[in-house]
Motif scaffolding. Structure first.
Motif, PDB file in Angstrom:
ATOM      1  N   TRP A  87       2.648  -8.370 -20.583  1.00 37.85           N
ATOM      2  CA  TRP A  87       3.304  -7.042 -20.810  1.00 37.85           C
ATOM      3  C   TRP A  87       2.521  -6.213 -20.134  1.00 37.85           C
ATOM      4  CZ3 TRP A  87       2.079  -2.265 -22.831  1.00 37.85           C
ATOM      5  CH2 TRP A  87       3.208  -1.468 -23.081  1.00 37.85           C
ATOM      6  N   LEU A  88       1.253  -5.978 -20.015  1.00 36.03           N
ATOM      7  CA  LEU A  88       0.157  -5.296 -19.521  1.00 36.03           C
ATOM      8  C   LEU A  88       0.162  -5.438 -18.043  1.00 36.03           C
ATOM      9  CD1 LEU A  88      -2.908  -5.362 -21.980  1.00 36.03           C
ATOM     10  CD2 LEU A  88      -1.451  -3.361 -21.420  1.00 36.03           C
ATOM     11  N   ALA A  89       0.364  -6.521 -17.654  1.00 35.99           N
ATOM     12  CA  ALA A  89       0.565  -7.014 -16.035  1.00 35.99           C
ATOM     13  C   ALA A  89       1.687  -6.374 -15.637  1.00 35.99           C
ATOM     14  CB  ALA A  89       0.551  -8.345 -16.176  1.00 35.99           C
ATOM     15  N   CYS A  90       3.101  -6.525 -16.251  1.00 41.83           N
ATOM     16  CA  CYS A  90       4.079  -6.056 -15.882  1.00 41.83           C
ATOM     17  C   CYS A  90       4.037  -4.345 -15.871  1.00 41.83           C
ATOM     18  CB  CYS A  90       5.201  -6.348 -16.811  1.00 41.83           C
ATOM     19  SG  CYS A  90       5.654  -7.941 -16.734  1.00 41.83           S
ATOM     20  N   GLU A  91       3.273  -3.731 -16.837  1.00 38.09           N
ATOM     21  CA  GLU A  91       3.072  -2.270 -16.850  1.00 38.09           C
ATOM     22  C   GLU A  91       2.419  -1.840 -15.365  1.00 38.09           C
ATOM     23  OE1 GLU A  91       4.214   0.322 -19.199  1.00 38.09           O
ATOM     24  OE2 GLU A  91       5.502  -1.597 -18.901  1.00 38.09           O
ATOM     25  N   ASP A  92       1.205  -2.530 -15.275  1.00 38.52           N
ATOM     26  CA  ASP A  92       0.492  -2.418 -13.883  1.00 38.52           C
ATOM     27  C   ASP A  92       1.548  -2.548 -12.872  1.00 38.52           C
ATOM     28  OD1 ASP A  92      -1.959  -2.120 -12.525  1.00 38.52           O
ATOM     29  OD2 ASP A  92      -1.555  -4.227 -11.980  1.00 38.52           O
ATOM     30  N   PHE A  93       2.129  -3.685 -12.776  1.00 38.30           N
ATOM     31  CA  PHE A  93       2.956  -4.291 -11.482  1.00 38.30           C
ATOM     32  C   PHE A  93       4.149  -3.085 -11.301  1.00 38.30           C
ATOM     33  CE2 PHE A  93       6.903  -6.155 -10.057  1.00 38.30           C
ATOM     34  CZ  PHE A  93       6.412  -6.718  -8.895  1.00 38.30           C
ATOM     35  N   LYS A  94       4.621  -2.498 -12.180  1.00 39.65           N
ATOM     36  CA  LYS A  94       5.557  -1.364 -12.056  1.00 39.65           C
ATOM     37  C   LYS A  94       4.954  -0.190 -11.451  1.00 39.65           C
ATOM     38  CE  LYS A  94       7.235  -1.332 -16.331  1.00 39.65           C
ATOM     39  NZ  LYS A  94       7.958  -1.424 -17.383  1.00 39.65           N
ATOM     40  N   LYS A  95       3.692   0.106 -11.432  1.00 34.56           N
ATOM     41  CA  LYS A  95       2.849   1.355 -10.884  1.00 34.56           C
ATOM     42  C   LYS A  95       2.648   1.055  -9.565  1.00 34.56           C
ATOM     43  CE  LYS A  95       1.401   2.609 -15.827  1.00 34.56           C
ATOM     44  NZ  LYS A  95       0.298   2.575 -16.616  1.00 34.56           N
ATOM     45  N   THR A  96       2.593  -0.166  -9.158  1.00 33.58           N
ATOM     46  CA  THR A  96       2.278  -0.510  -7.655  1.00 33.58           C
ATOM     47  C   THR A  96       3.092   0.043  -6.642  1.00 33.58           C
ATOM     48  OG1 THR A  96       1.202  -2.531  -8.575  1.00 33.58           O
ATOM     49  CG2 THR A  96       1.617  -2.421  -6.175  1.00 33.58           C
ATOM     50  N   HIS A 140      10.175  -3.966  -7.980  1.00 38.61           N
ATOM     51  CA  HIS A 140       9.424  -3.387  -9.296  1.00 38.61           C
ATOM     52  C   HIS A 140      10.373  -3.802 -10.621  1.00 38.61           C
ATOM     53  CE1 HIS A 140       7.749  -0.098  -6.580  1.00 38.61           C
ATOM     54  NE2 HIS A 140       6.572  -0.452  -7.476  1.00 38.61           N
ATOM     55  N   THR A 141      11.491  -4.335 -10.324  1.00 36.15           N
ATOM     56  CA  THR A 141      12.303  -4.960 -11.424  1.00 36.15           C
ATOM     57  C   THR A 141      12.277  -6.554 -11.633  1.00 36.15           C
ATOM     58  OG1 THR A 141      14.332  -5.201  -9.964  1.00 36.15           O
ATOM     59  CG2 THR A 141      13.738  -3.003 -11.361  1.00 36.15           C
TER      60      THR A 141
END
Length: 223
Positions: A125-134, A179-180
């Motif tokens: 979940w945290l990796a996905c949160e970081d990924f969406k901000k890239t 991002h999705t």
């Protein structure tokens, strides 16, 4: 693995065994009254569980602090995380998002998932949160591949529990990462944590200890 990591893994296994013993004791409660030595043993196990929690939590908070220190080194800022007041901790029970939005709460929940051997859920979940901000397309692609290799593909080191169709869809989306890419999987893992691990966390000895209004907790709040 580092010696620190191996030590924490052993602590996680010890805590799980202690919790199993404690729950086993509950099943016996209807059959007979506990003797004084048994009550003393129960108190000792409870203190050991709380101590193990604090050890793992300190580890996660230290890692978070070190990470933030590196990120804010140029600005010369460093944020420390202190034990929350009982009132702040009680807010975590109002909504799962309240828990995740609090740095100390997130670290506590992560330590709890480690004790249940499902830490990969919060890490994904945290990796996905970081990924969406890239923002960089190049970084987006490399991060997407890393997340897939770490959490999605069969026998990944931190493989999460999602269905084959979702895994297949993610694999196809990696051809042109957006991002999705992991949105569906992230929602399912979030729901799994919210409906299963989160309620158990709120019932845990460690969380109940944080919510107690004691002179010790108030002193910690003013530290």
């Amino acid at each position: 693995r580092s010696p620190t990591r191996l030590g924490l893994d052993r602590l996680g296994m010890q805590s799980a065994l202690l919790l199993a013993v404690r729950h086993g004791g509950r099943a016996e409660r209807g059959g007979r009254r506990r003797s004084e030595p048994e009550e003393a043993e129960k108190g000792r196990m409870k203190r050991t569980i709380i101590k193990d929690w604090k050890t793992r939590l300190s580890y996660f908070l230290q890692n978070s602090s070190n990470s933030n220190k590196r990120k804010s080194k140029k600005a010369g800022k460093h944020r420390n995380y202190f034990r929350p007041s009982p009132e702040e901790a009680q807010l975590w029970s109002e909504a799962f998002d309240e828990l995740l939005a609090n740095k100390y709460g997130l670290a506590a929940f992560r330590a709890f998932l480690k004790s249940e051997f499902c830490e990969e859920n919060i890490e994904f979940w945290l990796a996905c949160e970081d990924f969406k901000k890239t923002k960089s397309p190049q970084k987006l692609t490399s991060k997407a591949k890393k997340i897939y290799n770490d959490f999605i593909e069969k026998e990944a080191p931190k493989e999460i529990n999602i269905d084959f169709q979702t895994k297949n869809m993610i694999a196809q989306n990696l051809q042109e990462a957006t991002h999705t890419c992991f949105s569906v999987a992230q929602k399912r893992v979030y729901s799994l944590m919210e409906n299963n691990s989160y309620p158990r966390f709120l019932e845990s000895e460690f969380y109940q200890e944080l919510c107690k209004k004691t002179p010790i907790s108030r002193a910690a709040q003013g530290t």
